[in-house]
Write a protein that holds these residues in place. Structure first.
Motif, PDB file in Angstrom:
ATOM      1  N   GLY A  28       0.820  -1.196   0.000  1.00  0.00           N
ATOM      2  CA  GLY A  28       0.000   0.000   0.000  1.00  0.00           C
ATOM      3  C   GLY A  28       0.859   1.254   0.000  1.00  0.00           C
ATOM      4  N   SER A  29       0.664   2.096   1.005  1.00  0.00           N
ATOM      5  CA  SER A  29       1.425   3.347   1.090  1.00  0.00           C
ATOM      6  C   SER A  29       2.771   3.168   1.770  1.00  0.00           C
ATOM      7  CB  SER A  29       0.604   4.393   1.859  1.00  0.00           C
ATOM      8  OG  SER A  29       0.348   3.945   3.188  1.00  0.00           O
ATOM      9  N   SER A  30       3.091   1.950   2.183  1.00  0.00           N
ATOM     10  CA  SER A  30       4.353   1.671   2.855  1.00  0.00           C
ATOM     11  C   SER A  30       5.221   0.794   1.959  1.00  0.00           C
ATOM     12  CB  SER A  30       4.109   0.969   4.199  1.00  0.00           C
ATOM     13  OG  SER A  30       5.327   0.686   4.841  1.00  0.00           O
ATOM     14  N   ASN A  31       6.438   1.272   1.662  1.00  0.00           N
ATOM     15  CA  ASN A  31       7.341   0.538   0.778  1.00  0.00           C
ATOM     16  C   ASN A  31       8.712   0.381   1.440  1.00  0.00           C
ATOM     17  OD1 ASN A  31       5.536   0.461  -1.655  1.00  0.00           O
ATOM     18  ND2 ASN A  31       5.788   2.688  -1.505  1.00  0.00           N
ATOM     19  N   HIS A  32       9.315  -0.776   1.223  1.00  0.00           N
ATOM     20  CA  HIS A  32      10.659  -1.060   1.746  1.00  0.00           C
ATOM     21  C   HIS A  32      11.604  -1.371   0.591  1.00  0.00           C
ATOM     22  CE1 HIS A  32       9.622  -1.459   6.084  1.00  0.00           C
ATOM     23  NE2 HIS A  32       8.446  -1.823   5.612  1.00  0.00           N
ATOM     24  N   ALA A  33      12.804  -0.833   0.677  1.00  0.00           N
ATOM     25  CA  ALA A  33      13.894  -1.214  -0.215  1.00  0.00           C
ATOM     26  C   ALA A  33      15.037  -1.684   0.679  1.00  0.00           C
ATOM     27  CB  ALA A  33      14.323  -0.046  -1.094  1.00  0.00           C
ATOM     28  N   GLY A  97       4.014   6.530   3.559  1.00  0.00           N
ATOM     29  CA  GLY A  97       3.278   7.590   2.893  1.00  0.00           C
ATOM     30  C   GLY A  97       4.180   8.327   1.927  1.00  0.00           C
ATOM     31  N   GLN A  98       3.801   9.567   1.605  1.00  0.00           N
ATOM     32  CA  GLN A  98       4.585  10.354   0.657  1.00  0.00           C
ATOM     33  C   GLN A  98       5.571  11.307   1.336  1.00  0.00           C
ATOM     34  OE1 GLN A  98       1.858  12.366  -1.954  1.00  0.00           O
ATOM     35  NE2 GLN A  98       1.451  10.530  -3.176  1.00  0.00           N
ATOM     36  N   ARG A  99       5.415  11.505   2.627  1.00  0.00           N
ATOM     37  CA  ARG A  99       6.235  12.525   3.278  1.00  0.00           C
ATOM     38  C   ARG A  99       7.369  11.978   4.136  1.00  0.00           C
ATOM     39  NH1 ARG A  99       2.955  17.826   5.339  1.00  0.00           N
ATOM     40  NH2 ARG A  99       1.862  18.318   3.391  1.00  0.00           N
ATOM     41  N   LEU A 100       7.231  10.794   4.659  1.00  0.00           N
ATOM     42  CA  LEU A 100       8.209  10.295   5.630  1.00  0.00           C
ATOM     43  C   LEU A 100       8.961   9.089   5.086  1.00  0.00           C
ATOM     44  CD1 LEU A 100       9.426  10.394   8.496  1.00  0.00           C
ATOM     45  CD2 LEU A 100       7.544   8.873   9.231  1.00  0.00           C
ATOM     46  N   THR A 101      10.299   9.161   5.213  1.00  0.00           N
ATOM     47  CA  THR A 101      11.165   8.047   4.830  1.00  0.00           C
ATOM     48  C   THR A 101      12.110   7.762   5.992  1.00  0.00           C
ATOM     49  OG1 THR A 101      11.096   8.606   2.483  1.00  0.00           O
ATOM     50  CG2 THR A 101      12.900   7.204   3.212  1.00  0.00           C
ATOM     51  N   LEU A 102      12.150   6.527   6.434  1.00  0.00           N
ATOM     52  CA  LEU A 102      13.059   6.089   7.488  1.00  0.00           C
ATOM     53  C   LEU A 102      14.188   5.262   6.874  1.00  0.00           C
ATOM     54  CD1 LEU A 102      10.505   4.944  10.217  1.00  0.00           C
ATOM     55  CD2 LEU A 102      11.479   7.224   9.853  1.00  0.00           C
ATOM     56  N   THR A 133      13.880  11.334   6.630  1.00  0.00           N
ATOM     57  CA  THR A 133      13.578  12.507   5.823  1.00  0.00           C
ATOM     58  C   THR A 133      12.076  12.758   5.925  1.00  0.00           C
ATOM     59  OG1 THR A 133      15.355  12.037   4.258  1.00  0.00           O
ATOM     60  CG2 THR A 133      13.641  13.534   3.522  1.00  0.00           C
ATOM     61  N   PHE A 134      11.713  13.995   6.274  1.00  0.00           N
ATOM     62  CA  PHE A 134      10.297  14.337   6.396  1.00  0.00           C
ATOM     63  C   PHE A 134      10.005  15.571   5.557  1.00  0.00           C
ATOM     64  CE2 PHE A 134       6.775  16.627   8.496  1.00  0.00           C
ATOM     65  CZ  PHE A 134       5.791  15.655   8.371  1.00  0.00           C
ATOM     66  N   ALA A 135       9.064  15.427   4.621  1.00  0.00           N
ATOM     67  CA  ALA A 135       8.689  16.541   3.746  1.00  0.00           C
ATOM     68  C   ALA A 135       7.809  17.511   4.529  1.00  0.00           C
ATOM     69  CB  ALA A 135       7.957  16.025   2.522  1.00  0.00           C
ATOM     70  N   LEU A 140       6.542  18.638  -1.556  1.00  0.00           N
ATOM     71  CA  LEU A 140       7.864  18.043  -1.310  1.00  0.00           C
ATOM     72  C   LEU A 140       9.018  18.988  -1.633  1.00  0.00           C
ATOM     73  CD1 LEU A 140       7.238  14.481  -2.808  1.00  0.00           C
ATOM     74  CD2 LEU A 140       6.639  15.348  -0.546  1.00  0.00           C
ATOM     75  N   SER A 141       8.765  20.283  -1.668  1.00  0.00           N
ATOM     76  CA  SER A 141       9.821  21.243  -2.008  1.00  0.00           C
ATOM     77  C   SER A 141      10.751  21.523  -0.823  1.00  0.00           C
ATOM     78  CB  SER A 141       9.206  22.556  -2.507  1.00  0.00           C
ATOM     79  OG  SER A 141       8.406  23.156  -1.492  1.00  0.00           O
ATOM     80  N   GLN A 142      10.297  21.277   0.389  1.00  0.00           N
ATOM     81  CA  GLN A 142      11.114  21.487   1.577  1.00  0.00           C
ATOM     82  C   GLN A 142      11.069  20.231   2.439  1.00  0.00           C
ATOM     83  OE1 GLN A 142      10.300  25.139   3.697  1.00  0.00           O
ATOM     84  NE2 GLN A 142       9.702  26.199   1.823  1.00  0.00           N
ATOM     85  N   ALA A 143      12.227  19.885   3.008  1.00  0.00           N
ATOM     86  CA  ALA A 143      12.295  18.646   3.789  1.00  0.00           C
ATOM     87  C   ALA A 143      13.205  18.821   4.988  1.00  0.00           C
ATOM     88  CB  ALA A 143      12.778  17.494   2.916  1.00  0.00           C
ATOM     89  N   LEU A 144      12.916  18.084   6.023  1.00  0.00           N
ATOM     90  CA  LEU A 144      13.745  18.016   7.224  1.00  0.00           C
ATOM     91  C   LEU A 144      14.457  16.668   7.216  1.00  0.00           C
ATOM     92  CD1 LEU A 144      14.605  19.109  10.047  1.00  0.00           C
ATOM     93  CD2 LEU A 144      12.568  17.946  10.958  1.00  0.00           C
ATOM     94  N   LYS A 145      15.794  16.707   7.341  1.00  0.00           N
ATOM     95  CA  LYS A 145      16.583  15.479   7.296  1.00  0.00           C
ATOM     96  C   LYS A 145      17.470  15.379   8.536  1.00  0.00           C
ATOM     97  CE  LYS A 145      16.892  15.440   2.229  1.00  0.00           C
ATOM     98  NZ  LYS A 145      17.826  15.369   1.064  1.00  0.00           N
TER      99      LYS A 145
END
Length: 204
Positions: A28-33, A97-102, A133-135, A140-145
């Motif tokens: 769904g909205s959660s993806n792992h690589a 989701g679209q904003r948060l990447t761990l 990384t959090f949009a 998604l033009s600005q992000a907190l990393k």
């Protein structure tokens, strides 16, 4: 006296095996690589440094004349070592989701230093790390990393090779006194007035 000071033999080789495995999971909205890896490496260093003929003379110059000051016997380097390194790591890029990447990860390394079949050094490390990384905006033009991790310097053969018995042969220095016999410079009571030479007068 412009003589050859040392002769050196230096041979190094390295054999490495690396393997990677990538695993992609979509839910769904959660993806792992997920990436997992294995590195196995063996390096070998043969380094020999010696004085040609086993004896080196050092002299001084006075009134355009050269005089023998002292002689060095032995010394140098006789190092033959192997280094085995094993590394295993796993890391994940987890999109929520679209904003948060761990981005969690873990790395384990083991080093073994050998010479002549004898193990002289063994060390292992465990290095965790984590980032995100959090949009901040929906476009998604600005992000907190942010990232945190534990890292270790890789072990090299030079960090233990000098501790191997026999790697640093005994070096003996002899200096001339008032006569022609060589004397031991580490016994000041045997020195003569002829040994009182300024350091600036010494030359190799």
């Amino acid at each position: 006296f412009n003589n050859v000071v040392t002769e050196e033999f230096n041979k190094r080789n390295r054999l490495t095996f690396s393997g990677l495995f990538d695993w992609f999971i979509s839910a769904g909205s959660s993806n792992h690589a997920v990436r997992m890896g294995l590195d196995v490496e063996q390096s070998k260093v043969d380094e020999v440094r010696s004085i040609p003929g086993g004896l080196r003379y050092v002299g001084y110059q006075d009134n355009n004349q050269a005089f023998a000051h002292y002689a060095i016997q032995g010394g140098g380097l006789n190092s033959h070592v192997k280094m085995d390194r094993t590394t295993v790591f796993v890391q994940d890029t987890w999109d929520i989701g679209q904003r948060l990447t761990l981005a969690p990860g873990l790395r384990w390394e083991k080093y073994v230093g050998k010479s002549g079949g004898t193990e002289y050094w063994s060390s292992s490390t465990l290095a965790p790390r984590f980032g995100f990384t959090f949009a901040l905006t929906s476009n998604l033009s600005q992000a907190l990393k942010a990232h945190w991790g534990r890292y270790f310097e890789g072990l090299s053969s030079g960090m233990f090779s000098n501790g191997v018995p026999g790697a640093l042969p005994t070096e003996i220095a002899y200096a001339w006194g008032s006569g022609t016999d060589a004397i031991d410079p580490y016994t000041p009571s045997t020195w003569s007035a002829a040994m009182s030479l300024p350091e600036s007068a010494c030359m190799a």
